[in-house]
Every structure is written in C-alpha cells, then in structure tokens.
Write a protein that holds these residues in place. Structure first.
Motif, PDB file in Angstrom:
ATOM      1  N   LEU A  94      -1.649  14.654 -13.068  1.00 28.43           N
ATOM      2  CA  LEU A  94      -2.070  13.335 -13.555  1.00 28.43           C
ATOM      3  C   LEU A  94      -1.837  12.276 -12.487  1.00 28.43           C
ATOM      4  O   LEU A  94      -1.059  12.459 -11.557  1.00 28.43           O
ATOM      5  CB  LEU A  94      -1.315  12.966 -14.829  1.00 28.43           C
ATOM      6  N   LYS A  95      -2.509  11.149 -12.675  1.00 18.46           N
ATOM      7  CA  LYS A  95      -2.482  10.081 -11.676  1.00 18.46           C
ATOM      8  C   LYS A  95      -1.475   8.979 -11.989  1.00 18.46           C
ATOM      9  O   LYS A  95      -0.869   8.420 -11.078  1.00 18.46           O
ATOM     10  CB  LYS A  95      -3.880   9.477 -11.551  1.00 18.46           C
ATOM     11  N   LEU A  96      -1.282   8.627 -13.265  1.00 15.48           N
ATOM     12  CA  LEU A  96      -0.508   7.431 -13.607  1.00 15.48           C
ATOM     13  C   LEU A  96       0.629   7.737 -14.578  1.00 15.48           C
ATOM     14  O   LEU A  96       0.453   8.450 -15.561  1.00 15.48           O
ATOM     15  CB  LEU A  96      -1.419   6.380 -14.233  1.00 15.48           C
TER      16      LEU A  96
ATOM     17  N   VAL B 224       2.146   5.759  -9.358  1.00 23.37           N
ATOM     18  CA  VAL B 224       0.831   6.357  -9.129  1.00 23.37           C
ATOM     19  C   VAL B 224       0.975   7.579  -8.225  1.00 23.37           C
ATOM     20  O   VAL B 224       1.618   7.505  -7.172  1.00 23.37           O
ATOM     21  CB  VAL B 224      -0.143   5.334  -8.487  1.00 23.37           C
ATOM     22  N   ASN B 225       0.387   8.674  -8.669  1.00 26.84           N
ATOM     23  CA  ASN B 225       0.336   9.904  -7.886  1.00 26.84           C
ATOM     24  C   ASN B 225      -0.955   9.865  -7.075  1.00 26.84           C
ATOM     25  O   ASN B 225      -2.036   9.831  -7.644  1.00 26.84           O
ATOM     26  CB  ASN B 225       0.352  11.114  -8.819  1.00 26.84           C
ATOM     27  N   ASP B 226      -0.837   9.860  -5.774  1.00 28.05           N
ATOM     28  CA  ASP B 226      -2.013   9.779  -4.908  1.00 28.05           C
ATOM     29  C   ASP B 226      -2.843  11.050  -4.897  1.00 28.05           C
ATOM     30  O   ASP B 226      -3.901  11.108  -4.283  1.00 28.05           O
ATOM     31  CB  ASP B 226      -1.607   9.413  -3.483  1.00 28.05           C
ATOM     32  N   LEU B 227      -2.378  12.064  -5.608  1.00 29.53           N
ATOM     33  CA  LEU B 227      -3.065  13.365  -5.702  1.00 29.53           C
ATOM     34  C   LEU B 227      -3.352  13.814  -4.330  1.00 29.53           C
ATOM     35  O   LEU B 227      -3.618  14.590  -3.722  1.00 29.53           O
ATOM     36  CB  LEU B 227      -4.323  13.308  -6.555  1.00 29.53           C
TER      37      LEU B 227
ATOM     38  N   LYS C  35      -3.565  11.463 -20.357  1.00 31.60           N
ATOM     39  CA  LYS C  35      -3.854  10.699 -19.140  1.00 31.60           C
ATOM     40  C   LYS C  35      -2.640  10.018 -18.529  1.00 31.60           C
ATOM     41  O   LYS C  35      -2.589   9.837 -17.318  1.00 31.60           O
ATOM     42  CB  LYS C  35      -4.907   9.610 -19.419  1.00 31.60           C
TER      43      LYS C  35
ATOM     44  N   THR D  56      -9.995   4.105 -19.331  1.00 28.83           N
ATOM     45  CA  THR D  56      -9.393   4.460 -18.050  1.00 28.83           C
ATOM     46  C   THR D  56      -7.867   4.449 -18.145  1.00 28.83           C
ATOM     47  O   THR D  56      -7.303   3.891 -19.100  1.00 28.83           O
ATOM     48  CB  THR D  56      -9.825   3.485 -16.939  1.00 28.83           C
ATOM     49  N   GLU D  57      -7.237   5.022 -17.136  1.00 28.88           N
ATOM     50  CA  GLU D  57      -5.774   5.017 -17.092  1.00 28.88           C
ATOM     51  C   GLU D  57      -5.238   3.587 -17.078  1.00 28.88           C
ATOM     52  O   GLU D  57      -4.238   3.284 -17.727  1.00 28.88           O
ATOM     53  CB  GLU D  57      -5.250   5.772 -15.857  1.00 28.88           C
TER      54      GLU D  57
ATOM     55  N   LEU E 212       4.206  13.811 -12.532  1.00 33.70           N
ATOM     56  CA  LEU E 212       2.796  13.529 -12.265  1.00 33.70           C
ATOM     57  C   LEU E 212       2.198  14.606 -11.365  1.00 33.70           C
ATOM     58  O   LEU E 212       1.095  15.094 -11.611  1.00 33.70           O
ATOM     59  CB  LEU E 212       2.626  12.146 -11.636  1.00 33.70           C
ATOM     60  N   LYS E 213       2.924  14.977 -10.332  1.00 31.97           N
ATOM     61  CA  LYS E 213       2.428  16.006  -9.414  1.00 31.97           C
ATOM     62  C   LYS E 213       2.275  17.348 -10.120  1.00 31.97           C
ATOM     63  O   LYS E 213       1.268  18.037  -9.939  1.00 31.97           O
ATOM     64  CB  LYS E 213       3.356  16.130  -8.210  1.00 31.97           C
TER      65      LYS E 213
END
Length: 125
Positions: free
Chosen positions: A101-103, A122-125, A73, A2-3, A96-97
C-alpha cells in the motif's frame, strides 16, 4: 475514492473522536471507537489484520498486526504514548511495504491536540 480523499475523511473522524473523549485512554479504546465511527460513515474497516513477514520466499506469521485497514487502501497505526519514537514511523512504513500500500496514518491520541499527533506516511513503492 483516492487515498488522499480517504485519509482526509479518516482524519476528520479521528479529530472528532479526540475532541469528544480527549487523551488518556488505551490504544484499544481509540482503535475500537474510530473503527466504529468509520464503519458508521460507510467505510470498510478491518481491525487487527495479521501482517505476515516474507523472508526468502517463506511466509512467517510472527505476530505483526495492522490496527486498522480502511477500504483496503489506508493503514492506520494507533498509539497512545507520551511521545512517538522513530520506531513507530518505521513500523508503519514497514507495514506499507509488506502490504504494497501507498499511504498510512500514524495517530498518537495521547496529545492535547490530535493535530500534533497525526502523521501521514507515504510508501514510495
């Protein structure tokens, strides 16, 4: 992996690197050393990855580069500055945006203790 697990391992490698060589070097020295250590640990590490900017469905290569991209990732943005500025955090969040990606990890190696210079974004997507 995982990230979160991946970021834990990346941070461990960065802390070890900083303990060995300390602050005061250029960003490129830390980037190359960390990339070497992470590859040696078995991770897929890409350096200076072009990050195009998409505007109104037009892809523009305007010179943005991701310092390190680990296992497709986690993005690592490396700095060696006296103090991180708000723009450094914004830069990583934008990467990230744009990448989806998320992290990401923002690491300022120009600190007495690297723990003070590591920030998870952290990107909340």
């Amino acid at each position: 992996m995982t990230e979160n697990e991946l970021s834990y391992r990346i941070i461990g490698s960065a802390l070890e690197l900083h303990r060995k060589i300390g602050p005061g070097l250029l960003e490129s020295a830390y980037e190359n050393a960390l990339a070497f250590d992470l590859r040696k640990a078995g991770f897929d590490v890409q350096q200076q990855v072009p990050m195009p900017f998409l505007y109104k469905e037009v892809k523009m290569d305007v010179g943005y580069r991701i310092d390190l991209w680990v296992n497709n990732k986690v993005i690592i943005e490396i700095k060696s500055v006296e103090n991180l500025a708000p723009v450094h955090f914004s830069q990583l969040l934008t990467y990230l945006k744009l990448s989806g990606l998320k992290l990401g990890l923002l690491m300022n190696f120009n600190t007495k203790s690297l723990k003070e210079g590591i920030h998870r974004i952290v990107n909340d997507l």
